[in-house]
Design an enzyme around this catalytic site. Structure first.
Site, mmCIF file in Angstrom:
data_model
loop_
_atom_site.group_PDB
_atom_site.id
_atom_site.type_symbol
_atom_site.label_atom_id
_atom_site.label_comp_id
_atom_site.label_asym_id
_atom_site.label_seq_id
_atom_site.Cartn_x
_atom_site.Cartn_y
_atom_site.Cartn_z
ATOM 1 N N GLU A 159 15.556 37.614 65.210
ATOM 2 C CA GLU A 159 16.482 37.153 64.174
ATOM 3 C C GLU A 159 17.122 35.797 64.486
ATOM 4 O OE1 GLU A 159 19.271 40.335 63.459
ATOM 5 O OE2 GLU A 159 17.754 41.643 62.622
ATOM 6 N N ARG A 194 10.164 49.768 70.561
ATOM 7 C CA ARG A 194 10.529 48.355 70.634
ATOM 8 C C ARG A 194 11.866 48.243 71.366
ATOM 9 N NH1 ARG A 194 13.535 44.708 66.397
ATOM 10 N NH2 ARG A 194 13.403 42.776 67.569
ATOM 11 N N ASN A 218 12.730 42.338 59.714
ATOM 12 C CA ASN A 218 13.906 43.210 59.736
ATOM 13 C C ASN A 218 14.534 43.160 58.356
ATOM 14 O OD1 ASN A 218 13.374 43.456 62.414
ATOM 15 N ND2 ASN A 218 15.288 42.544 63.147
ATOM 16 N N TYR A 259 17.402 45.108 55.662
ATOM 17 C CA TYR A 259 18.453 46.096 55.429
ATOM 18 C C TYR A 259 18.990 46.112 54.001
ATOM 19 C CZ TYR A 259 18.632 46.687 60.472
ATOM 20 O OH TYR A 259 18.294 46.968 61.774
ATOM 21 N N GLU A 288 12.593 46.351 62.172
ATOM 22 C CA GLU A 288 13.873 47.056 62.029
ATOM 23 C C GLU A 288 14.093 47.409 60.573
ATOM 24 O OE1 GLU A 288 17.462 45.179 63.493
ATOM 25 O OE2 GLU A 288 16.425 44.492 65.297
ATOM 26 N N HIS A 303 17.037 39.199 72.492
ATOM 27 C CA HIS A 303 17.860 39.896 71.504
ATOM 28 C C HIS A 303 19.320 39.609 71.858
ATOM 29 C CE1 HIS A 303 17.637 43.338 68.407
ATOM 30 N NE2 HIS A 303 18.909 42.968 68.450
#
Ligand code: IFM
Length: 450
Positions: A166, A77, A298, A300, A355, A121
């Protein structure tokens, strides 16, 4: 020794983005982006870091693709730099920019690696920023034009497209907190920007499908698990508000639910929407909700929140729990719960983790190897969460580690290292970390081993 396998055909990959790795900001006709301008403004990034050189991937991409092959990745990606394609944001197309990415796509396919292309991005051409950036509706329209140009050039070979990466960062982090380019601090601009980023996604979709028959198109949202600090109704309300601000504001419109009414009321009450939702024009919500083929997730960390000063407000609570170099709490359970929630509450055909990864500063030791055991631990826990979600029926079909290599971490500059590969920024030498080899083995056996 037990191996817990992922489903056959599960897609394993790694991810990067253009500004974070490419460098070469003035080469071959590339225009200026908001991140060039922002990072060159004193005080905006840690240590004054810029992406001028970054990983010099613009010149070293063949070597970097060798790393993907050594990893055994099925897919890669990466993002396209809008100012390489349309240096002024719209209008004149820069063929050299298209050629650069076209060569990369061919090389990936030659290696048997499937390209997953992200169109945005965060490197907005400055000409568009000068005309209002994402707070202006015209930027969404320009994005659709840009998406069409790229899809026309690459759509015969690229069949997996992510429109926007995002939108929370594109809007809130960039126009409300001001930590990211262009560094504005205005709630009303941020909320308009959020709408225009989602609209851009919706407008781009048909452009991509038109030029890339059979393509799979989706958007990548970033999620932070929202957990109340206690069971009190006030803390639970706070967690709901944080979830609304961070997650639902973006997720709900994409899945046809419009903007969450509790958040609209909260933003109105706080005076953040002086003209209401005047930026929403008739038909916009249908455009945004056009069916997608997958959702990119994504993930985290989580935020533990307690009630703020007024009802519906929240404040973060810092627990004494393990954290990464970014200061983010390690919370794999949040990924499991998120995937289950997405599956049960939204009608999702397919999910990719686009991600997931962790920043630790570990570098080469005296043996010249990078023993990043904490990263292995993080990845193992998050992959186990993925497996549990799949076992519960979640249509999770792929996982992209963030990131293939250490790179420019936006406002944190080079003071964070998310890579599977260590980059020495003085010599540009790449050193695969221990986690690289661990991940390679996970890919090879399509599973985790106890
Ligand atoms: O490096 C970023 C990436 O660009 C977007 N998602 C989060 C990563 C880590 O902060």
């Amino acid at each position: 020794m037990t191996i817990t396998s992922f489903p056959a055909g599960f897609i394993w990959g790694a991810a990067t983005s253009a500004y974070q790795i490419e460098g070469a900001p003035r080469e071959d006709g590339r225009g200026e982006s908001i991140w060039d301008r922002f990072s060159h403004t004193p005080g905006k990034t840690q240590g004054g870091a810029t992406g001028d050189v970054a990983c010099d991937h613009y010149h070293r991409w063949e070597e970097d693709f060798g790393l993907l092959t050594a990893m055994g990745a099925d897919a890669y990606r990466f993002s396209i730099a809008w100012p390489r394609i349309l240096p002024n944001g719209r209008g004149q197309v820069n063929q050299a920019g298209l050629d650069f990415y076209s060569r990369q796509v061919d090389a990936l396919l030659d290696r048997g690696i499937t390209p997953y292309v992200t169109l945005y991005h965060w490197d907005l051409p400055v000409a568009l920023d000068d005309a209002g950036g994402w707070s202006a509706r015209a930027t969404a329209e320009a994005f659709a034009e840009y998406a069409g140009v790229v899809a026309q050039a690459l759509g015969d070979r690229v069949k997996h497209w992510i429109t926007i990466n995002e939108p929370w960062c594109v809007s809130m982090l960039s126009y409300q907190s001001g930590e990211h380019a262009p560094g504005h601090q205005s709630w009303s601009e941020a909320l308009a920007a959020s709408h225009h980023a989602l609209l851009a996604h919706g407008l781009a979709e048909p452009e991509i499908r038109r030029h890339s028959p059979g393509a799979q198109v989706g958007i990548t949202l970033n999620f932070t698990a929202s957990v109340p600090a206690s069971d009190s109704p006030a803390d639970r309300d706070a967690a709901r508000a944080f979830d609304g601000y961070f997650n639902r504001w973006f997720l709900d419109p994409v899945y046809g639910r419009g903007y969450p009414s509790d958040m609209v009321a909260a933003y109105m009450g706080a005076g953040f929407l002086p003209d209401g939702l005047s930026f929403v024009q008739p038909g916009d919500m249908d455009i945004i909700a056009a069916p997608t083929d997958f959702l990119g997730v994504n993930y985290y960390t989580r935020e533990v929140v307690a009630a703020g000063a007024s009802p519906g407000e929240w404040q973060p609570v810092r627990l004494d729990t393990p954290r990464t170099e970014m200061g983010w709490e390690i919370y794999p359970e949040g990924l499991y719960k998120l995937l289950l929630r997405l599956y049960s509450a939204y009608d999702l055909p397919k999910i990719y983790i686009t991600e997931n990864g962790v920043s630790y500063m570990d570098g080469p030791g005296t043996d010249r190897k990078v023993h990043d055991l904490r990263r292995i631990d993080y990845l193992r826990q998050h992959l186990a969460a993925c497996q549990r979600a799949i076992a519960a029926g979640v249509p999770l079909v792929g996982y992209f580690q963030w990131s293939l290599m250490d790179n420019f971490e936006w406002g944190r500059g080079y003071a964070q290292r998310f890579g599977a590969v260590y980059v020495n920024y003085e010599t540009q030498k790449r050193t695969p970390k221990d986690s690289f080899f661990w991940y390679r083995d996970v890919i090879a056996r399509n599973g985790l081993q106890d």
